[in-house]
Design a protein around this motif. Structure first.
Motif, PDB file in Angstrom:
ATOM      1  N   LYS A  25      -1.640  -4.838  10.131  1.00  0.00           N
ATOM      2  CA  LYS A  25      -0.708  -3.704  10.177  1.00  0.00           C
ATOM      3  C   LYS A  25       0.446  -3.910   9.190  1.00  0.00           C
ATOM      4  O   LYS A  25       0.930  -5.030   9.007  1.00  0.00           O
ATOM      5  CB  LYS A  25      -0.125  -3.523  11.579  1.00  0.00           C
ATOM      6  CG  LYS A  25      -1.159  -3.524  12.701  1.00  0.00           C
ATOM      7  CD  LYS A  25      -2.210  -2.461  12.538  1.00  0.00           C
ATOM      8  CE  LYS A  25      -3.247  -2.535  13.654  1.00  0.00           C
ATOM      9  NZ  LYS A  25      -4.372  -1.616  13.448  1.00  0.00           N
ATOM     10  N   LYS A  26       0.864  -2.833   8.583  1.00  0.00           N
ATOM     11  CA  LYS A  26       2.054  -2.868   7.731  1.00  0.00           C
ATOM     12  C   LYS A  26       3.270  -2.682   8.618  1.00  0.00           C
ATOM     13  O   LYS A  26       3.426  -1.646   9.284  1.00  0.00           O
ATOM     14  CB  LYS A  26       1.976  -1.769   6.673  1.00  0.00           C
ATOM     15  CG  LYS A  26       3.072  -1.881   5.621  1.00  0.00           C
ATOM     16  CD  LYS A  26       2.869  -0.889   4.483  1.00  0.00           C
ATOM     17  CE  LYS A  26       3.983  -1.034   3.451  1.00  0.00           C
ATOM     18  NZ  LYS A  26       3.814  -0.086   2.322  1.00  0.00           N
ATOM     19  N   LYS A  27       4.167  -3.661   8.649  1.00  0.00           N
ATOM     20  CA  LYS A  27       5.187  -3.743   9.687  1.00  0.00           C
ATOM     21  C   LYS A  27       6.179  -2.587   9.705  1.00  0.00           C
ATOM     22  O   LYS A  27       6.797  -2.315  10.732  1.00  0.00           O
ATOM     23  CB  LYS A  27       5.942  -5.057   9.586  1.00  0.00           C
ATOM     24  CG  LYS A  27       6.751  -5.240   8.312  1.00  0.00           C
ATOM     25  CD  LYS A  27       7.464  -6.587   8.324  1.00  0.00           C
ATOM     26  CE  LYS A  27       8.322  -6.779   7.084  1.00  0.00           C
ATOM     27  NZ  LYS A  27       9.040  -8.071   7.099  1.00  0.00           N
ATOM     28  N   ASN A  28       6.359  -1.896   8.571  1.00  0.00           N
ATOM     29  CA  ASN A  28       7.340  -0.805   8.566  1.00  0.00           C
ATOM     30  C   ASN A  28       6.680   0.571   8.507  1.00  0.00           C
ATOM     31  O   ASN A  28       7.348   1.577   8.276  1.00  0.00           O
ATOM     32  CB  ASN A  28       8.301  -0.961   7.383  1.00  0.00           C
ATOM     33  CG  ASN A  28       7.624  -0.699   6.042  1.00  0.00           C
ATOM     34  OD1 ASN A  28       6.415  -0.891   5.912  1.00  0.00           O
ATOM     35  ND2 ASN A  28       8.397  -0.259   5.059  1.00  0.00           N
ATOM     36  N   SER A  93      -3.211   5.484   9.394  1.00  0.00           N
ATOM     37  CA  SER A  93      -3.115   5.333  10.846  1.00  0.00           C
ATOM     38  C   SER A  93      -3.583   3.953  11.284  1.00  0.00           C
ATOM     39  O   SER A  93      -2.968   3.299  12.135  1.00  0.00           O
ATOM     40  CB  SER A  93      -3.958   6.408  11.538  1.00  0.00           C
ATOM     41  OG  SER A  93      -3.508   7.700  11.211  1.00  0.00           O
ATOM     42  N   MET A  94      -4.667   3.495  10.696  1.00  0.00           N
ATOM     43  CA  MET A  94      -5.253   2.215  11.072  1.00  0.00           C
ATOM     44  C   MET A  94      -4.353   1.039  10.688  1.00  0.00           C
ATOM     45  O   MET A  94      -4.397  -0.015  11.318  1.00  0.00           O
ATOM     46  CB  MET A  94      -6.628   2.066  10.408  1.00  0.00           C
ATOM     47  CG  MET A  94      -7.473   0.953  10.964  1.00  0.00           C
ATOM     48  SD  MET A  94      -9.130   0.896  10.215  1.00  0.00           S
ATOM     49  CE  MET A  94      -9.898   2.322  10.989  1.00  0.00           C
ATOM     50  N   THR A  95      -3.531   1.228   9.659  1.00  0.00           N
ATOM     51  CA  THR A  95      -2.669   0.139   9.185  1.00  0.00           C
ATOM     52  C   THR A  95      -1.214   0.300   9.619  1.00  0.00           C
ATOM     53  O   THR A  95      -0.349  -0.470   9.197  1.00  0.00           O
ATOM     54  CB  THR A  95      -2.722   0.058   7.641  1.00  0.00           C
ATOM     55  OG1 THR A  95      -2.396   1.338   7.084  1.00  0.00           O
ATOM     56  CG2 THR A  95      -4.114  -0.353   7.173  1.00  0.00           C
ATOM     57  N   ALA A  96      -0.935   1.311  10.451  1.00  0.00           N
ATOM     58  CA  ALA A  96       0.439   1.529  10.927  1.00  0.00           C
ATOM     59  C   ALA A  96       0.769   0.584  12.081  1.00  0.00           C
ATOM     60  O   ALA A  96      -0.073   0.323  12.942  1.00  0.00           O
ATOM     61  CB  ALA A  96       0.617   2.973  11.372  1.00  0.00           C
TER      62      ALA A  96
END
Length: 401
Positions: A25-28, A93-96
């Motif tokens: 996940k991308k933290k921001n 969405s998958m990386t949020a």
């Protein structure tokens, strides 16, 4: 064949969920959606806009929805928009790290790709009608995929509520989704922050209506916002009044220099969407992209049946009328109610057209008629609406405090 197709869909959803659990996940990165992708509105919208204004460079803010809503958000700085179910939308969405919904993951994607994401169920108002597991006649499927979906895939990390009483109802309505009291933040709703903080700027929103309908300038605005009906279809509309009732309404509105704006639920069908004959007294906002909270701010009086929008309107301390013409049938056939309307109405309750017209006259003449009832309902159901929900979400969820 239908059952087989549903099983295949469930398996595909299950597969993508498991894949999303493995994705970094991308933290921001935060994704938002509302009303199955059909609307840019409700609690996700007001949190989205608040973050864009207050913390423009801290997060990657992404709204995902259907193409027709893009024009409503493209002027907001520092945001991104992706089409629902597009490859880019699914990837974002998958990386949020965070996802905010008004209903469910279907607001953002038909596939649940939110494994290991911090998911927040903002919902869409304090319920008068029963919701979720509490709805009359609701029976959940009992199979592997359905149970896994409820207990794992739709296991929201946080919920928000407007009061302890509201929290109690969420605990029963979402009981199959592993909800626990510690997941509920009783901090109010972002959409009500907007009402509370913009209350003194009512004219700004009246002017937006004047731009749509110049002929209503300086008139008392009565807004009619009925609820959505799952099963019952006997929908009232002022534009369907005929004969003596129509004449009485015209005289009444002329007397009080008032007009009626009708905004039906976007999913409503039938008589409530009947073609509106030209009238100087009744205007339709049903198919106009005018936000409901902005409309409430511009309104001098609200008429509804059982829509939860009236709870929000209580915070403005203005007259409310419930036209409860099908109260018994709606309560027993459609959703059912959590409360007796008499106990939480915050205003007048009428059940006939004559009673409705009389009540409009009385409430316009005496706007403080039910002031004490409004206060008691706020104390019971909205006592944690302080206008700081967005800040609380930012501090407690996005900053982990």
């Amino acid at each position: 064949m239908t059952d087989l197709k549903n099983k295949v869909k469930q398996f595909i959803n299950f597969f993508f969920y498991l894949i999303s659990c493995l994705v970094i996940k991308k933290k921001n990165r935060i994704v938002f959606g509302a009303w199955l992708g059909d609307r840019f509105g409700d609690n996700p919208r007001f949190l989205f806009e608040w973050l864009a204004e207050k913390h423009p460079n801290e997060f990657e803010l992404i709204w995902i929805g259907k193409p027709h809503i893009y024009d409503q958000i493209k002027k907001i700085d520092n945001i991104k928009f992706y089409e629902k179910n597009s490859l880019q939308g699914l990837f974002k969405s998958m990386t949020a790290k965070y996802a905010f919904f008004s209903h469910s993951h279907h607001d953002i994607s038909n596939l649940n790709v939110f494994g290991n994401c911090i998911t927040v169920q903002l919902w869409h108002g304090v319920p008068l009608k029963r919701i979720g597991d509490d709805s009359i006649g609701y029976e959940s499927p009992n199979d592997f995929f359905s149970n896994f979906n409820r207990n794992k895939m739709t296991n929201y990390c946080f919920y928000i509520s407007s009061s302890q009483e509201n929290s109690n109802k969420l605990l029963t309505a979402f009981r199959q989704f592993s909800i626990t009291a510690d997941k509920i933040l009783s901090i109010g709703q972002p959409r009500n922050d907007f009402l509370i903080n913009q209350k003194d700027f009512t004219f700004t929103y009246k002017k937006k209506l004047y731009d749509l309908f110049p002929e209503i300038k300086d008139k008392n605005i009565i807004t009619y916002m009925p609820t959505f009906r799952d099963k019952t279809a006997n929908n009232f509309s002022f534009k369907l009044l005929t004969g003596k009732e129509k004449e009485k309404l015209t005289e009444l509105l002329t007397k009080h220099n008032a007009i009626i704006l009708e905004k039906n639920h976007y999913a409503e069908t039938g008589s409530s969407r009947a073609t509106l004959a030209p009238s100087p007294y009744i205007k339709s906002l049903t198919d106009v992209p005018f936000d409901s909270q902005e409309l409430l701010l511009a309104s001098d009086m609200l008429i509804t049946d059982y829509s939860s929008c009236y709870f929000d309107f209580l915070l403005l301390d203005r007259p409310i009328i419930h036209y409860a013409y099908d109260y018994q049938s709606y309560g027993s056939i459609d959703r059912g109610f959590y409360y007796d309307l008499e106990d939480v109405s915050g205003g007048s309750i009428v059940k006939t057209e004559d009673g409705l017209l009389e009540s409009i006259d009385k409430n316009l003449t005496e706007p403080n008629l039910h002031k004490s009832n409004r206060k008691s309902t706020i104390a019971f159901l909205l006592n944690n609406e302080k206008g700081i929900s967005n800040e609380e979400i930012y501090q407690r969820i996005l900053r982990g405090k």
